[in-house]
Design a protein around this motif. Structure first.
Motif, PDB file in Angstrom:
ATOM      1  N   ALA A  83      26.986  13.422  28.105  1.00  0.00           N
ATOM      2  CA  ALA A  83      26.996  12.571  27.297  1.00  0.00           C
ATOM      3  C   ALA A  83      28.339  12.502  26.617  1.00  0.00           C
ATOM      4  O   ALA A  83      28.782  11.282  26.309  1.00  0.00           O
ATOM      5  CB  ALA A  83      25.918  12.680  26.173  1.00  0.00           C
ATOM      6  N   ALA A 135      24.938  11.295  19.462  1.00  0.00           N
ATOM      7  CA  ALA A 135      23.719  11.588  20.429  1.00  0.00           C
ATOM      8  C   ALA A 135      22.831  12.953  19.602  1.00  0.00           C
ATOM      9  O   ALA A 135      23.645  13.819  19.331  1.00  0.00           O
ATOM     10  CB  ALA A 135      23.695  11.659  22.030  1.00  0.00           C
ATOM     11  N   VAL A 186      25.409   5.943  25.179  1.00  0.00           N
ATOM     12  CA  VAL A 186      24.524   6.931  25.597  1.00  0.00           C
ATOM     13  C   VAL A 186      23.376   6.640  24.724  1.00  0.00           C
ATOM     14  O   VAL A 186      23.609   6.159  23.621  1.00  0.00           O
ATOM     15  CB  VAL A 186      25.002   8.401  25.509  1.00  0.00           C
ATOM     16  N   ILE A 229      18.403  12.379  23.660  1.00  0.00           N
ATOM     17  CA  ILE A 229      18.549  12.695  25.313  1.00  0.00           C
ATOM     18  C   ILE A 229      17.494  13.985  25.307  1.00  0.00           C
ATOM     19  O   ILE A 229      17.780  15.039  24.615  1.00  0.00           O
ATOM     20  CB  ILE A 229      19.709  13.246  25.539  1.00  0.00           C
TER      21      ILE A 229
END
Length: 604
Positions: A282, A133, A292, A296
């Protein structure tokens, strides 16, 4: 105040207190690499890591270097961590987008989850690196907020200038892009844009040169606060404090003092502490085998004289008090929403709070509104997470709640911005439905020939989730050179989808694939395809990954389904509401993960 701890056996990762985990649960160890110790932004990020370590009961080793000019030292530190071993996950903020890549390749080879924070590594520079992520402020949004601030004070045609950060840093380029696009949209004239490498002294020189070259300039946007403070000094030295506005990004203490004093027009708060917490959240989900989102978004807020005393960071006690949240889902007949309810229950257990789940036996908007109105009359709630049956079907009650300053989070079925009159939403949480449709498109493009004919079965006509999934699919297959020959709704209903698909197969004899906006319709379409004896000719792909659809993928009947993880949506909603109730900021849009499931990935 209550303290709670979780069991990894139940995938309850998050310990909401500073107490150690149980003896059966070894403490997870995460390495968090920030840039340097001289910039208040990264000191604040370190505070976020310390808060997360206490709240979630994990060990976080924070690494940093003394100055901004230490990319080699930062790389050496990461290499040392890899040589030492013992880290379950790594969270990294590189000095330059690719300055840690050699070590990150090693981490990827060892299977260590990596989360990239703030200074993002571009997709085209990820050769050999797997990022789980990327967490960052929406820097384009941050720059646009600064442009909006200037538009409140300036007239069309007024000249403005930009002081950039270090060349090659994505955070600088995105902020500058957001500001420049916003300024030009507002018909301001951007007369100069020059780098100052995040440095106060360099920014002073750049600003001085801009003021000499463009004596009519009315405002300067600096890509961070440190440079803005240097620009302010140059403006003061030129005797132009009453003529030239300055806005910037980061909300460091000295910049907030300058806003308070009326010297700085505004600074966009990025909340690096919240970035750090999001990254840890996460990482813990990843280590539990949970999905996830790949991107983000951390919150950004414009801080001006009007809100300078209330909009700063609000990290407090890592322990969590008693909370009661109302969670309104659509109905009890759809497996998607039963899974969402499971997510609310898991979040309630993990965080040790009360989550009251409301639903109706069937998808009935009037009954759902009645549940919410009953909750309002009963009282005793600290916040609400709501998934309306239709985008605006509970708006009347939401207006009442907004007037009472009740925190509201909108989940999955999103209320359009133009329908929010009188409603204040803290956040909207959903799968990126455009991304979900695009994943389905990628699968079809990989399986059929160029210029093949495909069709779409949409959900209810007035639902944003259907519209976005269909848009993502159509855009994806058109980019892949396929031809969309039909696009018809089936109102999320299996029987209706069977009828629609039967007609499509009769009218489009060369059809090669059908995309359905949810699994119920996908299974209905699949029934029509199989009844027509076309199972080997027409692929079907859909969205939701309900158990029956996953079984159909496993059996080779359904080409694929995009898993939306409604349980994770619910979990994210609870996390967001907890933060808002604690007085902490959240991003206005929170993306829930989506993953394409095919026969190759479905497992046993």
């Amino acid at each position: 105040m209550k303290q709670h701890q979780f069991s990894l056996i139940l995938c309850f990762l998050f310990c909401l207190c500073a107490a150690p985990l149980t003896a059966q649960t070894p403490t997870l160890r995460i390495g968090a690499l920030i840039k340097n110790e001289s910039n208040p932004f990264f000191l604040t990020m370190a505070e976020g890591y310390r808060f997360a370590a206490a709240r979630y009961g994990v060990e976080i080793v924070i690494g940093s270097t003394p100055t901004e000019d230490s990319a080699d030292d930062q790389l050496a530190q990461l290499e040392t961590w890899l040589n030492e071993g013992g880290f379950d996950a790594l969270i990294v903020t590189p000095f330059r987008a690719t300055s840690l890549n050699s070590a990150l390749q090693q981490a990827t080879d060892r299977g260590i989850p990596i989360i990239n924070v703030d200074e993002l590594i571009p997709a085209d520079a990820l050769d050999g690196i797997t990022l789980a992520a990327q967490v960052a402020s929406n820097n384009v949004r941050a720059g646009a907020l600064a442009a909006d601030l200037f538009l409140d004070y300036l007239a069309p045609g007024d000249p403005v200038a930009v002081i950039e950060g270090a060349p090659g840093t994505t955070s600088s380029s995105d902020r500058v892009r957001g500001f420049t696009e916003g300024a030009l949209f507002g018909r301001l004239s951007v007369v100069a844009s020059q780098p100052a490498n995040w440095d106060r002294a360099q920014a002073y020189d750049v600003a001085a040169n801009i003021l000499q070259s463009f004596p009519d300039v009315r405002a300067i946007f600096a890509a961070n606060d440190v440079m803005a403070l240097g620009a302010l000094e140059a403006i003061d030295a030129a005797g132009l404090a009453d003529q030239v506005l300055v806005a910037s990004v980061d909300a460091i203490p000295e910049a907030l003092d300058a806003v308070r004093a009326g010297r700085l027009a505004g600074t966009v708060a990025q909340y690096p502490d919240e970035m750090a917490i999001l990254a840890v959240e996460a990482a813990l989900k990843l280590l539990a085998g949970r999905p996830v989102a790949p991107q983000i978004e951390a919150p950004v807020v414009m801080i001006s004289a009007q809100n300078v005393d209330t909009a700063g960071s609000h990290l407090g006690d890592p322990t969590l008090g008693d909370l009661r949240i109302g969670a309104l889902i659509k109905n009890e007949s759809n497996p998607f929403f039963l899974t969402m309810a499971d997510g609310y229950r898991r979040a309630a257990a993990d965080y040790g709070i009360d989550v009251v789940i409301g639903s109706t036996p069937t998808e009935n908007a009037a009954d759902q509104l009645g549940i919410l109105e009953t909750w309002i009359n009963e009282g005793g709630f600290d916040g609400f997470a709501v998934t309306p049956v239709r985008a605006t079907s509970i708006n009347h009650a939401l207006v009442t709640l907004s007037q009472a300053n009740m925190p509201l989070v909108n989940v999955d079925e999103l209320i359009p911005a133009d329908a929010l009159m009188g409603i204040t939403l803290e956040a909207q949480i959903a799968s990126n439905n455009v991304r979900a449709g695009a994943l389905a498109a990628d699968l079809i493009v990989s399986r059929v020939e160029l210029e093949a004919e495909v069709a779409v079965i949409g959900g209810a006509a007035d639902t944003t989730s259907s519209a976005d999934r269909v848009r993502g699919f159509i855009e994806g297959v058109m980019r892949g050179g396929l031809i969309v020959v039909a696009n018809q709704p089936a109102d999320w209903d299996r029987a209706r989808a069977t009828e629609v698909a039967t007609t499509l197969l009769q009218n489009q004899p060369n059809l090669r694939a059908i995309f359905a906006a949810n699994d119920e319709m996908g299974l209905g379409a699949l029934a029509a395809v199989e009844a027509a004896g076309l199972a080997d000719q027409v692929l079907v792909v859909s969205v939701d990954a309900i158990p029956e659809a996953v079984d159909a993928v496993r059996a080779g009947r359904l080409a694929g389904t995009v898993a939306q993880y409604p349980d994770e949506m619910a979990y994210l909603a609870v996390e967001a509401l907890i933060k808002v109730i604690e007085g902490r900021p959240v991003a206005p849009y929170i993306e829930s993960p989506v993953v394409l499931i095919t026969a190759a990935t479905v497992g046993g």
